[in-house]
Design a protein around this motif. Structure first.
Motif, PDB file in Angstrom:
ATOM      1  N   LEU A 177      24.956  18.254  38.312  1.00  0.00           N
ATOM      2  CA  LEU A 177      25.009  16.797  38.390  1.00  0.00           C
ATOM      3  C   LEU A 177      23.663  16.163  38.688  1.00  0.00           C
ATOM      4  O   LEU A 177      23.356  15.084  38.208  1.00  0.00           O
ATOM      5  N   LYS A 178      22.861  16.799  39.525  1.00  0.00           N
ATOM      6  CA  LYS A 178      21.569  16.217  39.882  1.00  0.00           C
ATOM      7  C   LYS A 178      20.626  17.304  40.389  1.00  0.00           C
ATOM      8  O   LYS A 178      21.028  18.440  40.632  1.00  0.00           O
ATOM      9  N   LYS A 179      19.373  16.922  40.567  1.00  0.00           N
ATOM     10  CA  LYS A 179      18.375  17.830  41.118  1.00  0.00           C
ATOM     11  C   LYS A 179      18.273  17.621  42.624  1.00  0.00           C
ATOM     12  O   LYS A 179      18.348  16.501  43.105  1.00  0.00           O
ATOM     13  N   ARG A 180      18.104  18.716  43.359  1.00  0.00           N
ATOM     14  CA  ARG A 180      17.965  18.643  44.806  1.00  0.00           C
ATOM     15  C   ARG A 180      16.578  19.113  45.226  1.00  0.00           C
ATOM     16  O   ARG A 180      15.963  19.934  44.557  1.00  0.00           O
ATOM     17  N   GLN A 181      16.121  18.605  46.350  1.00  0.00           N
ATOM     18  CA  GLN A 181      14.826  19.017  46.884  1.00  0.00           C
ATOM     19  C   GLN A 181      14.913  20.455  47.400  1.00  0.00           C
ATOM     20  O   GLN A 181      15.844  20.810  48.120  1.00  0.00           O
ATOM     21  N   THR A 182      13.946  21.291  47.027  1.00  0.00           N
ATOM     22  CA  THR A 182      13.970  22.684  47.472  1.00  0.00           C
ATOM     23  C   THR A 182      13.697  22.779  48.974  1.00  0.00           C
ATOM     24  O   THR A 182      13.004  21.946  49.552  1.00  0.00           O
ATOM     25  N   PHE A 183      14.262  23.814  49.584  1.00  0.00           N
ATOM     26  CA  PHE A 183      14.204  24.001  51.033  1.00  0.00           C
ATOM     27  C   PHE A 183      13.347  25.206  51.411  1.00  0.00           C
ATOM     28  O   PHE A 183      12.560  25.164  52.360  1.00  0.00           O
ATOM     29  N   ALA A 184      13.491  26.302  50.660  1.00  0.00           N
ATOM     30  CA  ALA A 184      12.752  27.536  50.947  1.00  0.00           C
ATOM     31  C   ALA A 184      12.823  28.441  49.726  1.00  0.00           C
ATOM     32  O   ALA A 184      13.557  28.169  48.776  1.00  0.00           O
ATOM     33  N   VAL A 185      12.032  29.525  49.759  1.00  0.00           N
ATOM     34  CA  VAL A 185      12.114  30.534  48.706  1.00  0.00           C
ATOM     35  C   VAL A 185      12.790  31.776  49.269  1.00  0.00           C
ATOM     36  O   VAL A 185      12.684  32.070  50.464  1.00  0.00           O
ATOM     37  N   CYS A 186      13.486  32.478  48.403  1.00  0.00           N
ATOM     38  CA  CYS A 186      14.167  33.707  48.815  1.00  0.00           C
ATOM     39  C   CYS A 186      13.131  34.778  49.162  1.00  0.00           C
ATOM     40  O   CYS A 186      12.198  35.016  48.391  1.00  0.00           O
ATOM     41  N   ASP A 187      13.295  35.417  50.333  1.00  0.00           N
ATOM     42  CA  ASP A 187      12.351  36.442  50.757  1.00  0.00           C
ATOM     43  C   ASP A 187      12.431  37.705  49.896  1.00  0.00           C
ATOM     44  O   ASP A 187      11.532  38.550  49.939  1.00  0.00           O
ATOM     45  N   VAL A 188      13.493  37.841  49.090  1.00  0.00           N
ATOM     46  CA  VAL A 188      13.657  39.030  48.256  1.00  0.00           C
ATOM     47  C   VAL A 188      13.100  38.810  46.847  1.00  0.00           C
ATOM     48  O   VAL A 188      12.268  39.574  46.373  1.00  0.00           O
ATOM     49  N   CYS A 189      13.558  37.730  46.167  1.00  0.00           N
ATOM     50  CA  CYS A 189      13.161  37.518  44.768  1.00  0.00           C
ATOM     51  C   CYS A 189      12.140  36.403  44.578  1.00  0.00           C
ATOM     52  O   CYS A 189      11.487  36.336  43.548  1.00  0.00           O
ATOM     53  N   GLY A 190      12.032  35.486  45.553  1.00  0.00           N
ATOM     54  CA  GLY A 190      11.045  34.420  45.466  1.00  0.00           C
ATOM     55  C   GLY A 190      11.520  33.154  44.801  1.00  0.00           C
ATOM     56  O   GLY A 190      10.737  32.228  44.623  1.00  0.00           O
ATOM     57  N   ILE A 191      12.807  33.053  44.451  1.00  0.00           N
ATOM     58  CA  ILE A 191      13.305  31.845  43.808  1.00  0.00           C
ATOM     59  C   ILE A 191      13.377  30.705  44.821  1.00  0.00           C
ATOM     60  O   ILE A 191      13.748  30.905  45.982  1.00  0.00           O
ATOM     61  N   ALA A 192      12.987  29.504  44.393  1.00  0.00           N
ATOM     62  CA  ALA A 192      13.007  28.330  45.267  1.00  0.00           C
ATOM     63  C   ALA A 192      14.347  27.622  45.124  1.00  0.00           C
ATOM     64  O   ALA A 192      14.756  27.277  44.014  1.00  0.00           O
ATOM     65  N   LYS A 193      15.019  27.402  46.256  1.00  0.00           N
ATOM     66  CA  LYS A 193      16.347  26.797  46.244  1.00  0.00           C
ATOM     67  C   LYS A 193      16.462  25.712  47.308  1.00  0.00           C
ATOM     68  O   LYS A 193      15.706  25.683  48.273  1.00  0.00           O
TER      69      LYS A 193
ATOM     70  N   GLY B 149      15.906  34.664  61.035  1.00  0.00           N
ATOM     71  CA  GLY B 149      15.114  33.588  60.458  1.00  0.00           C
ATOM     72  C   GLY B 149      14.630  33.873  59.054  1.00  0.00           C
ATOM     73  O   GLY B 149      13.786  33.143  58.532  1.00  0.00           O
ATOM     74  N   ALA B 150      15.141  34.906  58.405  1.00  0.00           N
ATOM     75  CA  ALA B 150      14.773  35.222  57.024  1.00  0.00           C
ATOM     76  C   ALA B 150      15.581  34.355  56.066  1.00  0.00           C
ATOM     77  O   ALA B 150      16.718  33.969  56.359  1.00  0.00           O
ATOM     78  N   TYR B 151      14.996  34.055  54.909  1.00  0.00           N
ATOM     79  CA  TYR B 151      15.638  33.171  53.928  1.00  0.00           C
ATOM     80  C   TYR B 151      16.059  33.982  52.706  1.00  0.00           C
ATOM     81  O   TYR B 151      15.307  34.823  52.209  1.00  0.00           O
ATOM     82  N   PHE B 152      17.270  33.682  52.209  1.00  0.00           N
ATOM     83  CA  PHE B 152      17.805  34.405  51.057  1.00  0.00           C
ATOM     84  C   PHE B 152      18.498  33.431  50.112  1.00  0.00           C
ATOM     85  O   PHE B 152      19.107  32.445  50.545  1.00  0.00           O
ATOM     86  N   CYS B 153      18.412  33.729  48.804  1.00  0.00           N
ATOM     87  CA  CYS B 153      19.280  33.040  47.857  1.00  0.00           C
ATOM     88  C   CYS B 153      20.664  33.686  47.979  1.00  0.00           C
ATOM     89  O   CYS B 153      20.814  34.739  48.609  1.00  0.00           O
ATOM     90  N   LYS B 154      21.667  33.074  47.408  1.00  0.00           N
ATOM     91  CA  LYS B 154      23.035  33.594  47.561  1.00  0.00           C
ATOM     92  C   LYS B 154      23.198  34.991  46.957  1.00  0.00           C
ATOM     93  O   LYS B 154      24.003  35.796  47.422  1.00  0.00           O
ATOM     94  N   LYS B 155      22.393  35.290  45.945  1.00  0.00           N
ATOM     95  CA  LYS B 155      22.493  36.601  45.298  1.00  0.00           C
ATOM     96  C   LYS B 155      22.032  37.721  46.218  1.00  0.00           C
ATOM     97  O   LYS B 155      22.599  38.827  46.204  1.00  0.00           O
ATOM     98  N   HIS B 156      21.010  37.470  47.034  1.00  0.00           N
ATOM     99  CA  HIS B 156      20.429  38.527  47.857  1.00  0.00           C
ATOM    100  C   HIS B 156      20.760  38.393  49.347  1.00  0.00           C
ATOM    101  O   HIS B 156      20.247  39.159  50.167  1.00  0.00           O
ATOM    102  N   ALA B 157      21.598  37.434  49.707  1.00  0.00           N
ATOM    103  CA  ALA B 157      21.915  37.216  51.120  1.00  0.00           C
ATOM    104  C   ALA B 157      22.876  38.280  51.642  1.00  0.00           C
ATOM    105  O   ALA B 157      23.813  38.683  50.935  1.00  0.00           O
ATOM    106  N   PRO B 158      22.666  38.761  52.884  1.00  0.00           N
ATOM    107  CA  PRO B 158      23.622  39.686  53.502  1.00  0.00           C
ATOM    108  C   PRO B 158      24.985  39.023  53.637  1.00  0.00           C
ATOM    109  O   PRO B 158      25.079  37.803  53.852  1.00  0.00           O
ATOM    110  N   GLY B 159      26.044  39.811  53.541  1.00  0.00           N
ATOM    111  CA  GLY B 159      27.396  39.268  53.566  1.00  0.00           C
ATOM    112  C   GLY B 159      27.699  38.462  54.811  1.00  0.00           C
ATOM    113  O   GLY B 159      28.302  37.386  54.751  1.00  0.00           O
ATOM    114  N   GLU B 160      27.270  38.965  55.988  1.00  0.00           N
ATOM    115  CA  GLU B 160      27.578  38.258  57.232  1.00  0.00           C
ATOM    116  C   GLU B 160      26.865  36.912  57.305  1.00  0.00           C
ATOM    117  O   GLU B 160      27.379  35.937  57.884  1.00  0.00           O
TER     118      GLU B 160
END
Length: 471
Positions: A416-432, A443-454
């Protein structure tokens, strides 16, 4: 173990009395923290003679008031902006449209550009919130100032960052946190000493430095590397024209043509971007970048000489036009002739038993009726590439008007729209954006693909709780 203290009374950079300051020199803004830290470490490693001021040890140092700390930051910003060619005033009060006075920490002017600067010298743990950002935006609105710079020695909350970039009043508000402030101050000092200064003639002047345009507003921006910075002063022809002519049409009437105006032509391709004349304005291109360049050439006054400091890892060039002046003028002259070629209607009286007849006379201006005067003006275009793991992000800016054409690292694309990025994933580097970034307990940052389940489950619970219980 005997602890040894370091007391620095005078700034090692300019020699000014520090007056108790332990962070910045109130005169030149020199950062004292690193120097003091190094001296303390030296005292720990070696058995050297203490340089303690006994009077200061016996009586605790007087704490500086918030007003004094703020004034120091204002003075630092005044020096940075003055170094960039701005005329500055500090701590001034101006009456706004509301009739109330508004205090501006630093007012900076350069040509037609006016920037109001808000300075907050806070502790590192105290972030600037959205309320302070709203107040600053209201102040700009009351004074009719369209561009602001909010500077703090600490940092900004994510809500404050979002407000600055998407505020309802459409004011342009840039943000400098403590890290940005330090970088810009160092850039000012190093730019004088070791920066490679380049000069270009007949240019539109960039409004800010390459370093400033390279700023990133992400939580973990230390994960991002600037892989390329290229500032190019591209050539464009400005062609002024005058056409004057008279002709006698078959009914013996005199037809007169007179028109003056200006053409903007791409110096590489010879394509006409824009024409302004007594008959009206016309834009020939649909591409956003070329349309903006036309506006810049039309609205911004060019400088005879422009000086630019080459930032580390950057490249500044001014290529020659691909089209000669003769070829460009020929193309413009042909366009003027085409635009003024027309069929002129006239009436031929019929005989007694015939009706009057309407006929057309085709008028084509001759080449010698068109007078041209052309010159080359260079328009700066800055391209920056950021590397984050396997991703490359581009940012394209027209610095003369501060227009951002592309900023891939700042936008998280949604349906629907573009959102301002918050951080990059510490694993793949994608900005989300904040919605698509998961933060774990460390305090580590992850995209949903690489985030730990908990961590994903914790984010979901937090989202539900905030939606239904903490509105």
């Amino acid at each position: 173990m005997l602890w040894r203290f370091v007391v620095v009374k005078f700034c090692p950079e300019c020699g000014k009395d520090l007056k108790g300051s332990i962070k910045f020199c109130p005169e030149c803004g020199f950062s004292l923290a690193k120097m003091v830290g190094a001296a303390v470490q030296e005292n720990l490693d070696q058995d050297v003679e203490s340089i303690v001021d006994e009077d200061i040890l016996e009586a605790p140092a007087e704490e500086k008031t918030a007003k004094e700390m703020g004034s120091n930051l204002e003075d630092v910003m005044e020096k940075i902006l003055s170094n960039r060619g701005f005329t500055t005033k500090t701590r001034i009060k101006l009456r706004g449209a509301s009739g109330q006075f508004n205090e501006i920490d630093v007012m900076a002017k350069r040509g037609k550009q006016t920037i109001a600067v808000e300075c907050k010298n806070y502790a590192e743990s105290a972030k600037i919130g959205i309320e302070a950002m709203r107040d600053f935006s209201s102040k700009l609105d009351d004074l009719g100032i369209s561009e602001g710079l909010f500077v703090t020695s600490s940092d900004f909350s994510q809500d404050a960052i979002g407000w600055a970039q998407n505020n309802p009043r459409s004011k342009k508000i840039r943000l400098w946190n403590g890290t940005d402030l330090s970088k810009n101050f160092q850039s000012m000092v190093l730019g004088r000493k070791v920066g490679d200064m380049k000069k270009f003639n007949d240019c539109l002047k960039p409004r800010d430095t390459i370093e400033s345009y390279s700023e990133i507003l992400l939580q973990n921006k230390d994960r991002i590397v600037i892989s390329r910075r290229e500032l190019v002063f591209n050539p464009y022809y400005i062609v002024q024209f005058t056409i004057r002519d008279q002709c006698k049409i078959p009914d013996r009437q005199i037809y007169t043509i007179h028109d003056t105006g200006t053409y903007f032509v791409d110096g590489f391709t010879g394509d006409i971007l824009y024409r302004s004349s007594d008959k009206g304005d016309e834009t020939f291109v649909e591409e956003d970048e070329q349309r903006q360049i036309s506006e810049d050439l039309n609205d911004i006054e060019s400088y005879k000489t422009v000086e630019v400091v080459e930032a580390p890892g950057s490249e500044i060039t001014a290529p020659e036009p691909g089209k000669s002046r003769k070829d460009v003028e020929f193309g413009v002259r042909q366009n003027i002739i085409e635009e003024n070629t027309q069929n002129i209607k006239y009436t031929v009286r019929g005989r007694r038993d015939e009706n009057d007849k309407e006929k057309k006379y085709k008028y084509v201006p001759s080449l010698n009726t068109v007078q041209l005067h052309s010159k080359v003006i260079r328009v700066p275009r800055l391209r920056i590439e950021f590397s984050s793991k396997e991703y490359i992000y581009s940012r394209v800016i027209l610095p003369a008007s501060d227009t951002t054409l592309v900023d891939e690292i700042a936008e998280c694309k949604h349906i629907l729209k573009k959102r301002q990025t918050f951080a990059v994933c510490d694993v793949c580097g994608i900005a989300k954006c904040q919605k698509d970034i998961v933060v774990d307990d460390s305090g580590a940052y992850f995209c949903k693909k690489h985030a730990p389940g908990e961590a994903v489950e914790s984010k979901k619970k937090g989202s539900i709780r905030s939606r239904f219980f903490y509105k």
